[in-house]
Scaffold this active site. Sequence first.
Site, PDB file in Angstrom:
ATOM      1  N   LYS A  76     -58.894  69.813  21.672  1.00 54.90           N
ATOM      2  CA  LYS A  76     -59.444  71.126  22.041  1.00 54.90           C
ATOM      3  C   LYS A  76     -59.024  72.112  20.959  1.00 54.90           C
ATOM      4  O   LYS A  76     -57.882  72.059  20.477  1.00 54.90           O
ATOM      5  CB  LYS A  76     -58.890  71.526  23.408  1.00 54.90           C
ATOM      6  CG  LYS A  76     -59.462  72.813  23.974  1.00 54.90           C
ATOM      7  CD  LYS A  76     -58.891  73.115  25.359  1.00 54.90           C
ATOM      8  CE  LYS A  76     -59.499  74.359  25.984  1.00 54.90           C
ATOM      9  NZ  LYS A  76     -58.993  74.606  27.357  1.00 54.90           N
ATOM     10  N   SER A 151     -62.512  75.517  30.872  1.00 58.07           N
ATOM     11  CA  SER A 151     -62.789  75.929  29.520  1.00 58.07           C
ATOM     12  C   SER A 151     -62.823  74.780  28.511  1.00 58.07           C
ATOM     13  O   SER A 151     -63.359  74.932  27.419  1.00 58.07           O
ATOM     14  CB  SER A 151     -61.709  76.918  29.063  1.00 58.07           C
ATOM     15  OG  SER A 151     -60.434  76.286  29.050  1.00 58.07           O
ATOM     16  N   SER A 175     -59.123  73.986  33.928  1.00 59.40           N
ATOM     17  CA  SER A 175     -59.953  73.708  32.752  1.00 59.40           C
ATOM     18  C   SER A 175     -59.994  72.270  32.263  1.00 59.40           C
ATOM     19  O   SER A 175     -60.708  71.970  31.309  1.00 59.40           O
ATOM     20  CB  SER A 175     -59.527  74.596  31.589  1.00 59.40           C
ATOM     21  OG  SER A 175     -60.022  75.891  31.795  1.00 59.40           O
TER      22      SER A 175
HETATM   23  N1  GLN Z   1     -61.526  79.113  34.815  1.00 62.73           N
HETATM   24  C1  GLN Z   1     -60.208  79.644  34.795  1.00 62.73           C
HETATM   25  C2  GLN Z   1     -60.172  80.890  33.944  1.00 62.73           C
HETATM   26  O1  GLN Z   1     -61.189  81.286  33.493  1.00 62.73           O
HETATM   27  C3  GLN Z   1     -59.239  78.628  34.272  1.00 62.73           C
HETATM   28  C4  GLN Z   1     -59.307  78.442  32.811  1.00 62.73           C
HETATM   29  C5  GLN Z   1     -58.320  77.435  32.296  1.00 62.73           C
HETATM   30  O2  GLN Z   1     -57.819  76.594  33.018  1.00 62.73           O
HETATM   31  N2  GLN Z   1     -58.028  77.559  31.023  1.00 62.73           N
HETATM   32  O3  GLN Z   1     -59.164  81.482  33.726  1.00 62.73           O
END
Ligand code: GLN
Length: 486
Positions: A76, A151, A175
Amino acid sequence: MFDHTVSELAALLRDRKVSSEELAALFLGRIERLGGGLNAFITVDAEKALASARAADARLARGEATPLTGIPIAHKDLFCARGWKTTCGSRMLADWVSPYDAHVVEQFDRAGAVLVGKTNMDEFAMGSSNESSFFGPARNPWDPSRVPGGSSGGSAAAVAARLVPAATGTDTGGSIRQPASLTGTSGIRPTYGAVSRYGMVAFASSLDQGGAFGKSAEDLALMLNVMAGFDERDSTSVERPKEDYARDLARPLAGLRVGLPKQYFTADLAPDVASCVMAGVEELERQGATLVEVNLPNQALAVPVYYVIAPAEASSNLSRFDGARYGHRAAGYADLNDMYRKSRAEGFGAEVRRRILVGTYVLSHGYYDAYYLQAQKVRRLIARDFAGAFASCDVIAGPAAPTVAFPIGEKTSDPVQMYLEDLYTISVNLAGLPGLSVPCGFGEGGLPVGLQLIGNYFDEARMLNVAHRFQQATDWHRRSPPGYGS
Ligand code: GLN
């Protein structure tokens, strides 16, 4: 061969049925041929990949291989990798080349894995759809008009489309598990503190945790064996002996107690997802597990609490991007303050700016007690709920996402709808627990559904054992998206 798991590829490499260079060429070819439409990668570097594949072949020849030696992987794009662009999906870092390696990157290098590219992601890991990326949305290989989740959407899409056998991700609120569910891949978020955050660009430091995507639970165990372990450069890295996460994979499930939180199976859960998840749970029961209902009374507060704490931490972490030290700097400005303002306004996208505003607000004098402190107290209650649940069960099972993959654009104008994507994942982060998602069927439109397993602290080996036994009896994780399979 692109359909193989890491452990199958490792056996072929060991037996000289294929070389690492051939494998790298195979996956690089797929990325070039099939990857374009998915936008799963921000950077691919064939030259670097082939060079490290040749080094892996030499190591294999010397008989010094680990299970990851010669295996192509992707990181990532918030893991710093020396000499690689590390963008965090942001204009702020669009051209930033990291001068050093994250702990995770270093560990995979040391194991001999072959880095082929850096994957697309929501900007600074804020999002559930990959749509907040400065580099455009990644797409879901099961239906390119839909999101792969986020994400870590690029990593999930890349593994699902067989562009790479495995990839890393991070999970601050869901995410890894949510995109794994939406793309039919397996993904694990370890216990907070199990994997070093050194060199992993920070979003919300008390919630961030690196983890992995693969095609099987067994592969996740192999990846964790590489990633996890004490690192003194991360003050929250937990000092405990190295463990073999694959040691219990084959253990029978007889006697296992599976907790089903009653708050997870309500009208918020789409019926097609609910029926796949229940079918998954029944498979565990068939193998000898007993089901017990558990209670997580503060579950409804998890999303609101997260959206106080995560933005608060983000507003602090992202203050370092000021246009002075590194990152984007506006072309024209009047004075220092104007330079900060313009650089940050241009460098950050809408969602990141929203989080910084919310975070600054909840931390400000007069609101701190009402929001931030209150959220911290409820966070403690959420952790306590899990401790209560684990008194009567060994693992908790439920959905990883409330629906199957949704169309690109559907939730971008409604942040709250986007935030609710993490309804079933976020409380795990607040409590610091490990969780994983494995494919358990197909819902509406033939789109994948994930079964989430939540474990007690540092009980990854048990969760992976349950997931592996499940995958021995099912073939959902073996299905590939039309056009990307063999
Ligand atoms: N969807 C959540 C956010 O927008 C979690 C994102 C994540 O786990 N990085 O913060």
